[in-house]
Design a protein around this motif. Structure first.
Motif, PDB file in Angstrom:
ATOM      1  N   VAL A   1       0.732  -1.215   0.160  1.00 31.44           N
ATOM      2  CA  VAL A   1       0.233  -0.176   0.029  1.00 31.44           C
ATOM      3  C   VAL A   1       1.349   1.864  -0.021  1.00 31.44           C
ATOM      4  CG1 VAL A   1      -1.851   1.009   1.183  1.00 31.44           C
ATOM      5  CG2 VAL A   1      -1.673  -0.667   0.724  1.00 31.44           C
ATOM      6  N   VAL A   2       1.663   1.328   0.542  1.00 32.38           N
ATOM      7  CA  VAL A   2       2.141   2.337   0.738  1.00 32.38           C
ATOM      8  C   VAL A   2       3.566   2.307  -0.193  1.00 32.38           C
ATOM      9  CG1 VAL A   2       4.768   3.381   1.753  1.00 32.38           C
ATOM     10  CG2 VAL A   2       2.929   2.008   3.199  1.00 32.38           C
TER      11      VAL A   2
ATOM     12  N   GLY B   1      -0.440  10.038 -10.483  1.00 30.03           N
ATOM     13  CA  GLY B   1      -0.532  10.775  -9.275  1.00 30.03           C
ATOM     14  C   GLY B   1      -2.409  10.518  -9.039  1.00 30.03           C
ATOM     15  N   ALA B   2      -3.302  10.930  -9.288  1.00 30.76           N
ATOM     16  CA  ALA B   2      -4.360  10.461  -9.452  1.00 30.76           C
ATOM     17  C   ALA B   2      -4.825   9.194  -8.853  1.00 30.76           C
ATOM     18  CB  ALA B   2      -5.608  11.103  -9.955  1.00 30.76           C
ATOM     19  N   ALA B   3      -4.673   8.698  -9.955  1.00 27.69           N
ATOM     20  CA  ALA B   3      -4.829   7.258 -10.585  1.00 27.69           C
ATOM     21  C   ALA B   3      -3.775   6.439  -8.946  1.00 27.69           C
ATOM     22  CB  ALA B   3      -3.877   6.528 -11.149  1.00 27.69           C
ATOM     23  N   GLY B   4      -3.040   6.232  -8.876  1.00 27.39           N
ATOM     24  CA  GLY B   4      -1.810   5.934  -7.129  1.00 27.39           C
ATOM     25  C   GLY B   4      -2.849   5.953  -6.508  1.00 27.39           C
ATOM     26  N   ILE B   5      -3.429   7.022  -5.641  1.00 29.39           N
ATOM     27  CA  ILE B   5      -4.262   7.391  -4.560  1.00 29.39           C
ATOM     28  C   ILE B   5      -5.504   6.836  -5.255  1.00 29.39           C
ATOM     29  CG2 ILE B   5      -5.422   9.041  -4.160  1.00 29.39           C
ATOM     30  CD1 ILE B   5      -3.095  10.250  -2.917  1.00 29.39           C
ATOM     31  N   ILE B   6      -5.861   6.847  -6.415  1.00 37.15           N
ATOM     32  CA  ILE B   6      -7.551   6.239  -6.101  1.00 37.15           C
ATOM     33  C   ILE B   6      -6.952   4.404  -6.611  1.00 37.15           C
ATOM     34  CG2 ILE B   6      -7.685   5.725  -8.723  1.00 37.15           C
ATOM     35  CD1 ILE B   6     -10.726   5.988  -5.984  1.00 37.15           C
ATOM     36  N   LEU B   7      -5.531   3.930  -6.727  1.00 38.26           N
ATOM     37  CA  LEU B   7      -5.442   2.606  -6.299  1.00 38.26           C
ATOM     38  C   LEU B   7      -4.789   2.230  -5.162  1.00 38.26           C
ATOM     39  CD1 LEU B   7      -4.987  -0.252  -7.990  1.00 38.26           C
ATOM     40  CD2 LEU B   7      -2.241   1.186  -8.501  1.00 38.26           C
ATOM     41  N   THR B   8      -4.044   2.991  -4.410  1.00 37.28           N
ATOM     42  CA  THR B   8      -4.011   2.555  -2.731  1.00 37.28           C
ATOM     43  C   THR B   8      -4.980   2.836  -2.018  1.00 37.28           C
ATOM     44  OG1 THR B   8      -2.610   4.447  -3.526  1.00 37.28           O
ATOM     45  CG2 THR B   8      -2.459   3.776  -0.920  1.00 37.28           C
TER      46      THR B   8
ATOM     47  N   MET C   1      -7.143  -4.980   0.904  1.00 42.54           N
ATOM     48  CA  MET C   1      -6.586  -5.923   2.620  1.00 42.54           C
ATOM     49  C   MET C   1      -7.692  -5.416   4.082  1.00 42.54           C
ATOM     50  SD  MET C   1      -2.773  -4.386   2.025  1.00 42.54           S
ATOM     51  CE  MET C   1      -2.012  -4.994   3.107  1.00 42.54           C
ATOM     52  N   ASN C   2      -8.451  -4.877   3.833  1.00 48.35           N
ATOM     53  CA  ASN C   2      -9.436  -4.619   4.931  1.00 48.35           C
ATOM     54  C   ASN C   2      -9.008  -3.359   6.002  1.00 48.35           C
ATOM     55  OD1 ASN C   2     -12.711  -4.757   5.778  1.00 48.35           O
ATOM     56  ND2 ASN C   2     -12.120  -7.361   5.967  1.00 48.35           N
ATOM     57  N   ARG C   3      -8.318  -2.729   5.706  1.00 46.69           N
ATOM     58  CA  ARG C   3      -8.047  -2.068   6.238  1.00 46.69           C
ATOM     59  C   ARG C   3      -8.052  -0.199   5.555  1.00 46.69           C
ATOM     60  NH1 ARG C   3      -3.935  -3.692   9.418  1.00 46.69           N
ATOM     61  NH2 ARG C   3      -2.087  -2.095   9.265  1.00 46.69           N
ATOM     62  N   SER C   4      -8.003   0.789   7.022  1.00 45.63           N
ATOM     63  CA  SER C   4      -7.938   2.078   5.774  1.00 45.63           C
ATOM     64  C   SER C   4      -7.083   2.314   5.537  1.00 45.63           C
ATOM     65  CB  SER C   4      -8.994   3.233   7.377  1.00 45.63           C
ATOM     66  OG  SER C   4      -8.185   3.290   7.812  1.00 45.63           O
ATOM     67  N   LEU C   5      -6.731   3.614   4.930  1.00 50.52           N
ATOM     68  CA  LEU C   5      -6.116   4.391   4.273  1.00 50.52           C
ATOM     69  C   LEU C   5      -5.122   4.885   5.375  1.00 50.52           C
ATOM     70  CD1 LEU C   5      -3.739   4.713   2.548  1.00 50.52           C
ATOM     71  CD2 LEU C   5      -5.240   7.134   1.473  1.00 50.52           C
ATOM     72  N   SER C   6      -5.688   6.066   6.296  1.00 48.01           N
ATOM     73  CA  SER C   6      -5.270   6.333   7.257  1.00 48.01           C
ATOM     74  C   SER C   6      -4.785   5.599   8.941  1.00 48.01           C
ATOM     75  CB  SER C   6      -6.413   7.338   8.125  1.00 48.01           C
ATOM     76  OG  SER C   6      -7.605   6.591   8.511  1.00 48.01           O
TER      77      SER C   6
ATOM     78  N   PHE D   1      -0.965   5.765   9.251  1.00 48.46           N
ATOM     79  CA  PHE D   1      -0.480   6.147  11.213  1.00 48.46           C
ATOM     80  C   PHE D   1      -0.337   5.164  11.984  1.00 48.46           C
ATOM     81  CE2 PHE D   1      -2.804   9.737   9.153  1.00 48.46           C
ATOM     82  CZ  PHE D   1      -1.890  11.104   9.165  1.00 48.46           C
ATOM     83  N   SER D   2      -0.577   3.690  11.252  1.00 49.36           N
ATOM     84  CA  SER D   2      -0.411   2.755  12.101  1.00 49.36           C
ATOM     85  C   SER D   2       0.424   2.781  13.222  1.00 49.36           C
ATOM     86  CB  SER D   2       0.086   1.512  11.347  1.00 49.36           C
ATOM     87  OG  SER D   2       0.646   1.523  11.347  1.00 49.36           O
TER      88      SER D   2
END
Lengths: 282, 98
Positions: A216-217, A249-256, A263-268, A272-273
């Motif tokens: 994801v990173v 940039g935009a495609a990368g953010i939406i893909l992230t 993976m059943n996780r939120s981006l934030s 910030f894990s």
């Protein structure tokens, strides 16, 4: 070739990028999509080489041949299981390239006295391309290290990490403000400070994230490298850099975001894990 | 005026990027990431104009280094994506044809 013709060919290569990305997002057409997108890149590079601005091909030839060899060998040798690390490294080299373009753009105004002094807008975009490029580079290297286990893949949290990152950012904005205010006095010295600070910031951003979240990173850093290319394009006034960069940039953010959902996780949560882990520990 | 036009270009590309990637299957995440990463090597175009233009010596050096790194990103990125997709295609070919 005239700038108008080059601009027209840039439009063609932008169409190829867009269409290539569209085909890449469906299994049946993905291979063709990748080929179309690489054709777009080839067209853009060839037409740029034909522009009147370019008068000396020696260094270009040396650098391009070396880069092709390194890239091709690395891409051929890497094992299928090592793909994410490899993408991280390639992404890092894209990031440092944007940083160098920004840096060179800052220098080119100072070298020739005939040129107009650089505008605030140019300096700001140069600083943004250096900041994002630097963060992409050092962040990608850390991501590569964690995935290939050359460094511990667990989340590493330093005391006061959030505070340090904030301080770095503030220091960088301070340097940027001084460079904008007095370009002649500060450009040549503070630029090194900004580069070093952005590299440290990239390390700080990725180091608190655990190895399992690295794909994801990398996707996020990929989005950053697109934005860095976009900022570099704004700095040197090149439309294809702006279009392709912001597209990535935009495609990368939406893909992230999509990867996070898979993976059943939120981006934030991913980002910030490390911080939250540090909080619960104290 | 130029700046405003560039701003419009930026905004439209961002919307386009969002539209393009909204329905991608999970198996294509990594190839798509890698393919998009190769596109971000477009910096090579900017690096070329700096390395070959009539700039100061230092700017030329920086430009040449940028050409080197961006070329790695472009060549490596596209080749790696192609390899990944090649494997993917072999495995899923019967299903893909249906």
């Amino acid at each position: 070739m005239s700038p108008e013709l080059i601009g027209a060919v840039y439009i063609l290569s932008a169409i190829l990028f867009v269409y290539g990305l569209k085909l890449l997002s469906s299994p049946a057409t993905a291979v063709r999509g990748n080929q179309l997108s690489s054709l777009g890149m080839l067209v853009a590079v060839v037409v740029t080489l034909g522009s009147r601005e370019i008068i000396d091909f020696r260094w270009i030839a040396v650098a391009a041949v070396l880069g092709t060899i390194v890239g091709a060998v690395a891409a051929q040798r890497v094992a299928m299981t090592g793909m994410p690390e490899m993408v991280a490294l390639f992404n890092g080299s894209g990031g440092i390239a944007s940083l160098l373009v920004g840096w060179a753009a800052l220098d080119m105004g100072g070298a020739t006295d005939a040129e107009l002094p650089q505008t605030t807008f140019t300096i700001v975009t140069i600083l943004i391309s250096i900041l994002i490029g630097g963060v992409t580079f050092s962040g990608s290297i850390i991501a590569w290290g964690k995935l290939s286990e050359t460094m511990p893949s667990r989340a590493i949290s330093l005391p006061g990490q959030q505070f340090i990152s904030l301080l770095l950012l503030v220091a960088m904005i301070g340097c940027g403000a001084m460079m904008v205010a007095q370009p002649e006095t500060w450009n040549s010295t503070l630029i090194y400070v900004v580069i070093v600070l952005s590299l440290i910031l990239g390390v700080m951003a990725v180091i608190p994230i655990g190895g399992a979240d690295m794909p994801v990173v990398i996707s996020l850093l990929n989005s950053y490298s697109g934005l860095a290319a976009c900022a570099a394009g704004l700095a040197i006034n090149n439309t294809i850099l702006i279009v392709a960069g912001s597209l990535v940039g935009a495609a990368g953010i939406i893909l992230t975001n999509i990867m996070c959902k898979a993976m059943n996780r939120s981006l934030s949560h991913v980002l910030f894990s490390g911080f939250t882990a540090a909080k619960t520990a104290t | 005026m130029e700046t405003v036009l560039l701003g419009f270009v930026l905004m439209l590309s961002i919307f386009l990027g969002f539209e393009l990637i909204s329905k991608v299957p999970a198996t294509l995440h990594t190839p798509l990431m890698s393919g998009a990463n190769a596109i971000s090597g477009i910096t090579v175009v900017g690096a070329l104009t700096l390395a070959g233009g009539e700039m100061g010596e230092w700017a030329t050096w920086l430009g040449a280094a940028a050409v080197f790194f961006a070329t790695i990103n472009v060549v490596g990125g596209y080749m790696v994506t192609d390899r990944m997709l090649g494997m993917f295609k072999k495995k899923d070919e019967p299903e893909a044809r249906v």
